[in-house]
Enzyme design. Structure first.
Site, PDB file in Angstrom:
ATOM      1  N   ASN A   9       0.876  -1.167   0.000  1.00 46.81           N
ATOM      2  CA  ASN A   9       0.000   0.000   0.000  1.00 46.81           C
ATOM      3  C   ASN A   9       0.917   1.222   0.000  1.00 46.81           C
ATOM      4  OD1 ASN A   9      -1.792   2.044   0.421  1.00 46.81           O
ATOM      5  ND2 ASN A   9      -2.454   1.386   2.454  1.00 46.81           N
ATOM      6  N   TRP A  10       1.079   1.794  -1.185  1.00 39.88           N
ATOM      7  CA  TRP A  10       2.005   2.939  -1.298  1.00 39.88           C
ATOM      8  C   TRP A  10       1.462   4.188  -0.613  1.00 39.88           C
ATOM      9  CZ3 TRP A  10       3.661   2.960  -7.220  1.00 39.88           C
ATOM     10  CH2 TRP A  10       4.347   1.782  -7.499  1.00 39.88           C
ATOM     11  N   LYS A  11       0.170   4.188  -0.311  1.00 39.56           N
ATOM     12  CA  LYS A  11      -0.469   5.383   0.264  1.00 39.56           C
ATOM     13  C   LYS A  11      -0.215   6.580  -0.652  1.00 39.56           C
ATOM     14  CE  LYS A  11      -0.184   3.214   4.740  1.00 39.56           C
ATOM     15  NZ  LYS A  11      -0.068   3.303   6.188  1.00 39.56           N
ATOM     16  N   HIS A  98      -9.361   1.153   4.846  1.00 36.66           N
ATOM     17  CA  HIS A  98      -8.104   1.378   5.561  1.00 36.66           C
ATOM     18  C   HIS A  98      -8.363   2.347   6.717  1.00 36.66           C
ATOM     19  CE1 HIS A  98      -4.037   2.574   6.500  1.00 36.66           C
ATOM     20  NE2 HIS A  98      -3.651   1.470   5.890  1.00 36.66           N
ATOM     21  N   GLU A 100      -6.782   4.757   7.790  1.00 37.06           N
ATOM     22  CA  GLU A 100      -6.570   6.184   7.460  1.00 37.06           C
ATOM     23  C   GLU A 100      -7.796   6.767   6.771  1.00 37.06           C
ATOM     24  OE1 GLU A 100      -2.839   5.509   5.458  1.00 37.06           O
ATOM     25  OE2 GLU A 100      -1.965   4.946   7.384  1.00 37.06           O
ATOM     26  N   GLU A 170      -5.210  -4.712  10.521  1.00 38.04           N
ATOM     27  CA  GLU A 170      -4.162  -3.717  10.759  1.00 38.04           C
ATOM     28  C   GLU A 170      -4.439  -2.981  12.067  1.00 38.04           C
ATOM     29  OE1 GLU A 170      -2.218  -2.564   6.747  1.00 38.04           O
ATOM     30  OE2 GLU A 170      -3.847  -1.178   7.115  1.00 38.04           O
ATOM     31  N   GLY A 176       2.788   2.427  10.804  1.00 37.60           N
ATOM     32  CA  GLY A 176       3.752   3.508  10.640  1.00 37.60           C
ATOM     33  C   GLY A 176       4.436   3.918  11.935  1.00 37.60           C
ATOM     34  N   SER A 215       3.710  -1.980  10.381  1.00 43.55           N
ATOM     35  CA  SER A 215       5.161  -2.047  10.606  1.00 43.55           C
ATOM     36  C   SER A 215       5.756  -3.415  10.293  1.00 43.55           C
ATOM     37  CB  SER A 215       5.505  -1.625  12.050  1.00 43.55           C
ATOM     38  OG  SER A 215       5.096  -0.294  12.268  1.00 43.55           O
ATOM     39  N   GLY A 236       2.942  -1.119   4.235  1.00 47.63           N
ATOM     40  CA  GLY A 236       3.001   0.309   3.939  1.00 47.63           C
ATOM     41  C   GLY A 236       4.428   0.735   3.624  1.00 47.63           C
ATOM     42  N   GLY A 237       5.094   1.305   4.616  1.00 48.29           N
ATOM     43  CA  GLY A 237       6.435   1.884   4.424  1.00 48.29           C
ATOM     44  C   GLY A 237       7.406   0.969   3.682  1.00 48.29           C
TER      45      GLY A 237
HETATM   46  P1  13P Z   1       3.203   0.453   7.662  1.00 52.27           P
HETATM   47  O1  13P Z   1       3.690  -0.848   7.089  1.00 52.27           O
HETATM   48  O2  13P Z   1       3.934   1.645   7.148  1.00 52.27           O
HETATM   49  O3  13P Z   1       3.113   0.400   9.159  1.00 52.27           O
HETATM   50  O4  13P Z   1       1.700   0.630   7.130  1.00 52.27           O
HETATM   51  C1  13P Z   1       0.818  -0.416   7.240  1.00 52.27           C
HETATM   52  C2  13P Z   1      -0.380  -0.074   6.452  1.00 52.27           C
HETATM   53  O5  13P Z   1      -1.139   0.818   6.836  1.00 52.27           O
HETATM   54  C3  13P Z   1      -0.624  -0.796   5.198  1.00 52.27           C
HETATM   55  O6  13P Z   1      -1.903  -0.549   4.718  1.00 52.27           O
END
Ligand code: 13P
Length: 252
Positions: A9-11, A98, A100, A170, A176, A215, A236-237
Site C-alpha cells: 500500500n504505497w499510500k 483502511h 486512514e 491492521e 507507521g 510495521s 506500507g512503508g
Molecule cells: P506500515 O507498514 O507503514 O506500518 O503501514 C501499514 C499499512 O497501513 C498498510 O496498509
C-alpha cells in the site's frame, strides 16, 4: 489452499516516475526470486494505476490494486473514482476501509458495505481492512470491535461473494509506528477473525486469506507469517523499497 498474498500500500507516496521505477524493480526481483505460490500486489495511488497497470501486463505474478473507490456507480461526485474506472485501467483489487480512510475521511462500516458491493459488482477483489485503535486494545475489547467491523460491512454478502474477499487486519497502533504487533498478538486476532467469519460462512472462511498490516518488515515478516491464520501482509512503508518489499514476500 488459502492464497498467500503480500500487498503493498504505497499510500500517498511516489511521483509517477518514481512509481514506475519501483514497479519495474519489483517485477524484476519477483521474476528472478519469488516462488509461484505467493501473489504480490501493488496498491498504487489512483493516478498511477494506468501506467503501472501497463507495466504489469507482462508480469503475471504481480497484480494491481487501487487504494479506495467510491460507493457510487457514476455521476456528480467531484474528485471521486468509481470501481468501474478502476477495472477499466486494469486494477484487480481495491483496498477498502483502511484505518486512514476511516479516520481522515470518516468512512463508516455502513458506507464500506456499499463500497464492498460496488467493487464486487465490477469484478474487483476487495482487500477489506479492519483493526482497532490503541485505546480499544488497552481496554481489551479489540476482538469485539474488529468483529463488529466485519459484521457491519461484510455479513450481508452471499457466500459466493464472501469467497472473493481478502481481509487485512491492521492494528492502528502498529501502523507507521515501528511498533509491530507480536506474532502471538497477530495470530490471536487472525484466529478470532476466522472464527467470526466461520460463524457466518462456515467452511468457506477456511479459504479466506487474512493479511497482517502494521510495521511489517523483512526482519519480522517471517515470524508474523508463521502464524497459522496469517496468510500474508499488507505493507506500507516497506513497500516503497523494492528489495524490502520482495524480501517480505519471500518470508513464508
Ligand atoms: P506500515 O507498514 O507503514 O506500518 O503501514 C501499514 C499499512 O497501513 C498498510 O496498509
Amino acid at each position: 489452499m488459502r492464497k498467500k498474498i503480500v500487498a503493498g500500500n504505497w499510500k500517498m507516496n511516489n511521483t509517477l516516475e518514481e512509481g514506475k521505477k519501483l514497479t519495474s524493480e519489483v517485477i524484476n526481483i519477483v521474476a528472478d526470486e519469488l516462488t509461484d505460490d505467493v501473489q504480490v500486489i501493488l496498491g498504487t495511488p489512483a493516478i498511477h494505476l494506468d501506467s503501472v497497470g501497463k507495466l504489469l501486463k507482462d508480469a503475471p505474478k504481480v497484480a494491481l490494486s487501487a487504494q479506495n473507490c467510491s460507493e457510487h456507480a457514476a455521476g456528480a461526485y467531484t474528485g471521486e473514482i468509481s470501481a468501474k474506472m478502476l477495472t477499466s485501467v486494469g486494477a484487480e483489487y481495491v483496498i477498502l476501509g483502511h484505518s486512514e480512510r476511516r479516520e481522515y475521511f470518516n468512512e463508516s462500516n455502513e458506507q464500506l458495505a456499499k463500497k464492498v458491493d460496488i467493487a464486487l459488482e465490477n469484478g474487483l477483489t476487495p482487500i477489506f481492512c479492519c483493526g482497532e485503535a490503541l485505546e480499544i486494545r488497552e481496554a481489551g475489547t479489540q476482538n469485539e470491535y474488529v468483529c463488529q467491523q466485519l459484521t457491519e460491512s461484510l455479513f450481508h454478502l452471499s457466500e459466493e461473494d464472501f469467497k472473493k474477499i481478502v481481509i487485512a487486519y491492521e492494528p492502528i497502533w502498529a501502523i507507521g509506528t515501528g511498533k509491530t504487533a507480536s506474532a502471538a498478538q497477530a495470530q490471536e486476532m487472525h484466529a478470532a477473525i476466522r472464527a467470526h467469519l466461520t460463524s457466518k460462512y462456515g467452511a468457506a472462511a477456511e479459504e479466506t486469506s487474512i493479511l497482517y498490516g502494521g510495521s511489517c518488515k523483512p526482519s519480522n515478516a517471517n515470524e508474523i507469517f508463521a502464524g497459522k491464520d496469517v496468510d500474508g501482509g499488507l505493507i506500507g512503508g516497506a513497500s516503497l523499497a523494492a528489495r524490502d518489499f520482495v524480501e517480505i514476500a519471500k518470508s513464508f
